[in-house]
Structures are given as structure tokens and as C-alpha cells.
Design a protein around this motif. Structure first.
Motif: not given
Length: 116
Positions: A53-54, A70-75
Motif C-alpha cells: 500500500s506504500g 518507493s513505489r509508483d502510484a500505478a503499483k
């Protein structure tokens, strides 16, 4: 779930590098993702992890304050930003994911070499 790491290379000490890990397949199964590394002649070392979920990233003491997960919003992609690199950071870096208590999905690894 398939994970594919990229972005490794040769960098001078003090420099920065950003690794990427492309996630595909049934990523909804993931509970958390992480980065590990293995240096020549050493055991695999945990570096950083975060929930899918970040939320709530955590770091190994050896990289705290220098590396960021980190992770991008598009997962679809997980990143590891590495700053103030040292020769002892030279290793093969792996991204990993888990759907339970253990990391059961692994990328193929990308080599990072830090020259002094």
C-alpha cells in the motif's frame, strides 16, 4: 507475480543510482515488497521494505539515511534510490515481494559496482 530489476551499473563513490523493479502478474497478492543485496562472499542482506500500500517503509541500519524505497502510484514499479554510495555497496541487488510471512517472489538481480 513476476519481478524484474534493472538500473544497476558502475558509479563512483559518493554518487547516486536508482534501481527499478517492474512488477507484473497477480500483484494484488502482494503484502509487502523489499530490496536485498548480496555482495561477493557474503550472505544476502536485507536493505529496505515497504507495504504494498506504500506505507511504513523500514531500512537496515547500513543504508538508513542513504537509500529510499518507493513505489509508483500505478503499483507497477518499485524503486530504490541510492545516494552517497560507497565501495562496500557493491553487490547484486534483488527486489522481492511477499504474499505471506516470507518473501516468495524474487527478481533476477541487477549488479551495482561502486568504484573508489
Amino acid at each position: 507475480v513476476q519481478l524484474q530489476a534493472s538500473g544497476g551499473g558502475l558509479v563512483q563513490a559518493g554518487g547516486s543510482l536508482r534501481l527499478s523493479c517492474a512488477a507484473s502478474g497477480y500483484t494484488f497478492r502482494l503484502y509487502a515488497v523489499a530490496w536485498f543485496r548480496r555482495a561477493p562472499g557474503r550472505e544476502r542482506e536485507f536493505l529496505a521494505a515497504m507495504s504494498w500500500s506504500g506505507a511504513t517503509p523500514n531500512y537496515a541500519d547500513s543504508v538508513k539515511g542513504r537509500f529510499a524505497i518507493s513505489r509508483d502510484a500505478a503499483k507497477t514499479t518499485i524503486y530504490l534510490q541510492m545516494n552517497s554510495l560507497k565501495p562496500e555497496d557493491t553487490a547484486v541487488y534483488y527486489c522481492a515481494g511477499r504474499s505471506g510471512t516470507a518473501y516468495n517472489f524474487w527478481g533476477q538481480g541487477t549488479l551495482v559496482t561502486v568504484s573508489s
